[in-house]
Design a protein around this motif. Structure first.
Motif, PDB file in Angstrom:
ATOM      1  N   GLU A 117       0.830  -1.558   0.025  1.00 57.76           N
ATOM      2  CA  GLU A 117      -0.134  -0.206  -0.259  1.00 57.76           C
ATOM      3  C   GLU A 117       0.825   0.867   0.165  1.00 57.76           C
ATOM      4  O   GLU A 117       0.742   2.330  -0.616  1.00 57.76           O
ATOM      5  CB  GLU A 117      -0.317  -0.057   0.742  1.00 57.76           C
ATOM      6  N   ARG A 158       4.630   2.324   0.042  1.00 57.50           N
ATOM      7  CA  ARG A 158       6.262   2.190  -0.915  1.00 57.50           C
ATOM      8  C   ARG A 158       7.031   2.877   0.180  1.00 57.50           C
ATOM      9  O   ARG A 158       6.475   4.223   0.779  1.00 57.50           O
ATOM     10  CB  ARG A 158       6.490   2.284  -1.550  1.00 57.50           C
ATOM     11  N   PRO A 161      11.187   5.775  -5.709  1.00 56.44           N
ATOM     12  CA  PRO A 161      10.878   7.316  -6.294  1.00 56.44           C
ATOM     13  C   PRO A 161       9.779   7.923  -7.049  1.00 56.44           C
ATOM     14  O   PRO A 161       9.316   6.799  -7.836  1.00 56.44           O
ATOM     15  CB  PRO A 161      11.643   7.248  -6.880  1.00 56.44           C
ATOM     16  N   MET A 162       9.431   8.508  -6.444  1.00 60.79           N
ATOM     17  CA  MET A 162       7.689   9.323  -7.216  1.00 60.79           C
ATOM     18  C   MET A 162       8.975   9.544  -8.199  1.00 60.79           C
ATOM     19  O   MET A 162       9.065  10.257  -8.336  1.00 60.79           O
ATOM     20  CB  MET A 162       7.642  10.591  -6.796  1.00 60.79           C
ATOM     21  N   TYR A 178       5.467  11.337  -0.127  1.00 56.83           N
ATOM     22  CA  TYR A 178       4.660  11.136  -1.252  1.00 56.83           C
ATOM     23  C   TYR A 178       3.074  11.444  -0.755  1.00 56.83           C
ATOM     24  O   TYR A 178       2.921  11.466   0.821  1.00 56.83           O
ATOM     25  CB  TYR A 178       4.849   9.777  -0.687  1.00 56.83           C
ATOM     26  N   PRO A 179       1.388  11.060  -1.358  1.00 54.72           N
ATOM     27  CA  PRO A 179       0.456  11.893  -1.166  1.00 54.72           C
ATOM     28  C   PRO A 179      -0.406  11.053  -0.672  1.00 54.72           C
ATOM     29  O   PRO A 179       0.392   9.806   0.078  1.00 54.72           O
ATOM     30  CB  PRO A 179      -0.380  11.252  -2.811  1.00 54.72           C
ATOM     31  N   ALA A 190      -5.531  14.309  -2.943  1.00 57.01           N
ATOM     32  CA  ALA A 190      -3.805  13.069  -2.513  1.00 57.01           C
ATOM     33  C   ALA A 190      -4.253  11.823  -2.710  1.00 57.01           C
ATOM     34  O   ALA A 190      -3.612  11.008  -3.116  1.00 57.01           O
ATOM     35  CB  ALA A 190      -3.261  13.661  -1.470  1.00 57.01           C
ATOM     36  N   GLU A 191      -5.323  11.293  -2.071  1.00 50.84           N
ATOM     37  CA  GLU A 191      -5.620   9.973  -1.926  1.00 50.84           C
ATOM     38  C   GLU A 191      -5.921   9.370  -3.076  1.00 50.84           C
ATOM     39  O   GLU A 191      -5.611   8.790  -4.002  1.00 50.84           O
ATOM     40  CB  GLU A 191      -7.345   9.895  -1.567  1.00 50.84           C
ATOM     41  N   TYR A 225      -4.088  10.829  -6.422  1.00 47.34           N
ATOM     42  CA  TYR A 225      -3.199  10.575  -7.341  1.00 47.34           C
ATOM     43  C   TYR A 225      -2.581   9.682  -6.561  1.00 47.34           C
ATOM     44  O   TYR A 225      -2.036   8.960  -7.281  1.00 47.34           O
ATOM     45  CB  TYR A 225      -1.950  12.288  -6.770  1.00 47.34           C
ATOM     46  N   ALA A 226      -3.060   9.374  -5.670  1.00 47.27           N
ATOM     47  CA  ALA A 226      -1.836   8.187  -4.471  1.00 47.27           C
ATOM     48  C   ALA A 226      -2.346   6.854  -5.398  1.00 47.27           C
ATOM     49  O   ALA A 226      -1.501   5.936  -5.634  1.00 47.27           O
ATOM     50  CB  ALA A 226      -1.847   8.203  -3.279  1.00 47.27           C
ATOM     51  N   ASP A 286      -1.029   6.768  -9.082  1.00 48.63           N
ATOM     52  CA  ASP A 286       0.030   6.143  -8.617  1.00 48.63           C
ATOM     53  C   ASP A 286       0.523   4.564  -8.780  1.00 48.63           C
ATOM     54  O   ASP A 286       1.164   4.229  -9.354  1.00 48.63           O
ATOM     55  CB  ASP A 286       0.933   6.976  -7.625  1.00 48.63           C
ATOM     56  N   ARG A 287      -0.320   4.579  -7.269  1.00 51.92           N
ATOM     57  CA  ARG A 287       0.007   2.825  -7.006  1.00 51.92           C
ATOM     58  C   ARG A 287      -0.076   2.367  -7.988  1.00 51.92           C
ATOM     59  O   ARG A 287      -0.142   0.488  -8.220  1.00 51.92           O
ATOM     60  CB  ARG A 287      -0.470   2.875  -5.581  1.00 51.92           C
ATOM     61  N   ARG A 298       1.961   1.908 -11.348  1.00 49.53           N
ATOM     62  CA  ARG A 298       2.654   1.121 -10.968  1.00 49.53           C
ATOM     63  C   ARG A 298       2.341  -0.894 -11.093  1.00 49.53           C
ATOM     64  O   ARG A 298       3.135  -1.490 -11.381  1.00 49.53           O
ATOM     65  CB  ARG A 298       3.470   1.269  -9.594  1.00 49.53           C
TER      66      ARG A 298
END
Lengths: 447, 230
Positions: free
Chosen positions: A77, A79, A113-114, A168-169, B184-185, B187-188, B191-192, B195
């Protein structure tokens, strides 16, 4: 609140839910990781049948390590949380099984990294505009990883060079969610007959610390405190904060030149250089603990720079512990009392509130603390250089700390102090420093 | 463009922006075509000539937003970006462009979800927008395949694009319900999830899951060879 209600509160996602259900059901909720662990435990218990108790212990230990790794890989969840935990546990694994701590520590550097697009978006969220508009120059790629984010270089129009730490967000929610997963793993380890309460406390302490670290404004306060307090020390550098460009999730500070500790070590410094750095670090720890009564509770290679003149740059103050004046003095007293004065030490332990005369475990606690005293403070009474590079004293000290934690001494000034000190010893061990500890402590004991 | 066409575009734009303002303030359902004509200071009949229904206005909004997102993406993407970053950038721009209109989107969503709606993300009208958007995504994926960043995916490109469309809608729905600071949630999550998803595509694991055995294996081997080279 009953257990059942407790389970429903904050039940935001299936992975994190701790409900009033059976262990297999909990494992099932954890998805594939749970299935893998359940299988491993079942197979393990079959294999244990007919083995000697020692062999059973070894097998259980190996399983615990494999379980920890499985869980953290599945957690994913956040990193960086695994990295953060690894760092903390490497220093204060007490209360958590060593295999668990090792599994976490092995993930230490796994945080990716971001990328530049996310990094500049985060900068804009914190500063109100794109970083290229705010700074005269902004490096889109980070130059260093920070456990909850990363650090970019930037320059202001007047030429001031900055290190900008970006978070990180959505870190807080991710920390909470990953800790729920870890709590579940605690339940599994409880199946293996471990001391779940001590582990629970250790984990909760870690959670609080990591959450506290997510507010960079608190770190800015610490940076300013240490910069002021250490201003007259020529061998120490603490970066100044650029408050105008800092907030809760972004921290701008002066860029400090210097080599990160692991790079410095990779360059093969001489023994004399290692010893000098070790001496400085050890003295710096006592300055912080006994004089400033605030210390860096997270001494790891990532937050130390070795400067060109051999001085030390301190760059990460996310994790600082504070002692009261009386508390610091009571801890310092432990270094004045002769190492074989059991009665004197016993009285001092009670002054520190480590146990009361009526405590049924008083004898065991006293014995464990005396063993800890010999393993740790003994080196400050010995003449000549102490070789921190030797592994055996580290193991012995870790064992003593674990025993103290097992007996329920898991909080209070002495514990905070010893944990941080043990983290520092880890660094000195990595450096391979030989330090005359008595010489270092003497000036702090005068008066 | 002729003066006449200029004038027409101008009229169209003033009706559209007047409607968006009203949708934001009053709500989509509560706003009538008459309100819109009055706010734009244009005759009701003329307004109907440009936009026969409110749904046409909503579609025009989506069209315009899509155009802005694509333009910004082409401006901001650069050659050094890995696939994860490119797709992240595209979705992040989309969230940013939509942010001023979140109230409108909240109101229009129940309409879009109704079966047979002209605004359905799976219907013919939105389909034209979807096609343009997915062309850009195809381009991004094809570039990644061409430079060895992804295994070649000819056999299931259509399925992947369809899956991406659904994924993107899911992200938008998540964002609309995201009350975290600065989204923010969301964007997280973007991103996650990228990935994870792109990582799975790159390693070929996703192909196995979809039991596209033969071609999947070739793709994976090509991907693995690419990894060795890099």
């Amino acid at each position: 609140m009953t257990r059942a209600e407790e389970g429903r509160v904050g039940d935001r996602d299936a992975a994190g839910a701790v409900g009033p259900v059976s262990v297999p059901a909990r494992l099932a909720r954890m998805g594939r990781a749970g299935a893998v662990i359940a299988g491993r435990e079942a197979a393990g218990r079959l294999r244990e049948a007919g083995e000697t108790p020692e062999r059973r212990g070894e097998l259980a230990e190996a399983r615990a390590q494999a379980n920890a790794t499985t869980l953290l890989e599945a957690a994913g969840e956040l990193r960086g949380l695994a990295a953060k935990l690894g760092q903390l546990l490497a220093q204060e694994g007490q209360g958590l099984p060593p295999a668990f701590a090792r599994g976490l520590a092995s993930l230490q550097r796994s945080a990716p990294p971001m990328h530049a697009s996310l990094a500049r978006l985060r900068a804009r969220q914190a500063l109100g505009d794109w970083p290229e508009a705010i700074f005269a120059r902004w490096e889109p790629r980070p130059f260093a990883a920070a456990s909850l984010g990363q650090v970019h270089r930037a320059w202001l129009a007047d030429g001031r060079a900055l290190a900008v730490k970006l978070q990180y967000p959505d870190i807080r929610r991710a920390v909470e969610s990953d800790f729920r997963l870890l709590e579940q793993s605690l339940m599994l380890l409880r199946l293996a007959g471990r001391d779940a309460d001590a582990m629970g406390r250790a984990l909760d302490h870690l959670r609080q610390r990591i959450l506290a670290e997510t507010d960079y404004r608190a770190e800015a306060d610490q940076l300013e405190f240490f910069a002021r307090a250490l201003a007259d020390r020529a061998d120490l550098a603490v970066p100044g904060v650029d408050r105008a460009h800092s907030g809760e999730t972004l921290l701008s500070m002066d860029f400090l030149s210097g080599q990160p500790l692991d790079e410095w070590l990779a360059d093969g410094p001489s023994q004399a250089q290692r010893d000098a750095l070790g001496r400085r670090l050890l003295a710096l720890f006592f300055v912080q603990a006994f004089e400033l009564r605030r210390f860096h509770a997270d001494p790891h290679p990532g937050n130390l720079l070795v400067r060109a003149d051999g001085g030390i740059g301190l760059v990460d103050f996310g994790c600082v512990e504070t002692l009261g004046r009386g508390q610091a003095d009571e801890v310092r007293e432990l270094y004045r009392i002769p190492i074989d004065d059991a009665a004197g030490l016993d009285a001092q332990y009670r002054r520190l509130g480590l146990y009361a005369a009526t405590d049924p475990d008083a004898r065991a606690k006293r014995a464990a603390l005396l063993a800890l005293q010999r393993a740790n403070v003994g080196r400050f009474h010995a003449a000549g250089a102490w070789d921190f590079g030797r592994a055996e004293p580290m193991r012995e000290l870790a064992g003593c700390l674990r025993e103290v934690a097992r007996l329920g001494i898991a909080s209070g000034p002495l514990v905070l102090f010893e944990r941080s000190q043990f983290g520092l010893y880890g660094l000195l061990h990595q450096i391979g420093a030989r330090v005359d500890c008595r010489q270092v402590i003497t000036p702090f004991l005068a008066g | 463009m002729s003066r006449r066409a200029d004038k027409k575009a101008e009229t169209r734009e003033s009706i559209l922006s007047a409607s968006l303002g009203l949708f934001q303030q009053r709500g989509y359902r509560e706003t009538t075509m008459r309100d819109i004509a009055a706010a734009a200071d244009i005759a009701l009949g003329t307004t109907y000539n440009y936009f026969p229904t409110k749904e046409h206005l909503a579609l025009a909004f989506f069209d315009r937003s899509l155009e802005r997102v694509m333009q910004r993406y082409r401006r901001e993407a650069d050659d050094g970006m890995a696939l994860e970053e490119r797709v992240f950038l595209l979705l992040a721009i989309q969230v940013e462009e939509m942010t001023p209109y979140s109230a409108f989107l909240h109101a229009v969503l129940p309409q879009a979800a109704a079966p047979g709606s002209r605004l359905s993300p799976f219907g013919a009208e939105v389909g034209r927008l979807k096609h343009r958007f997915l062309e850009l995504v195809t381009e991004i994926v094809a570039e990644a395949s061409a430079c060895g960043e992804l295994p070649d995916l000819p056999g299931y490109r259509a399925m992947l694009l369809q899956a991406f469309w659904v994924y993107d809608l899911g992200i938008l729905l998540f964002w609309l319900n995201d009350d975290s600071e600065g989204s923010a949630e969301t964007y997280a999550l973007i991103d996650r999830s990228l990935r994870f998803l792109i990582g799975a595509l790159r390693e070929g694991g996703a192909m196995d899951v979809l039991s596209l055995a033969e071609t999947g294996r070739e793709g994976r081997e090509a991907g693995a060879a690419g990894d060795d080279a890099g």
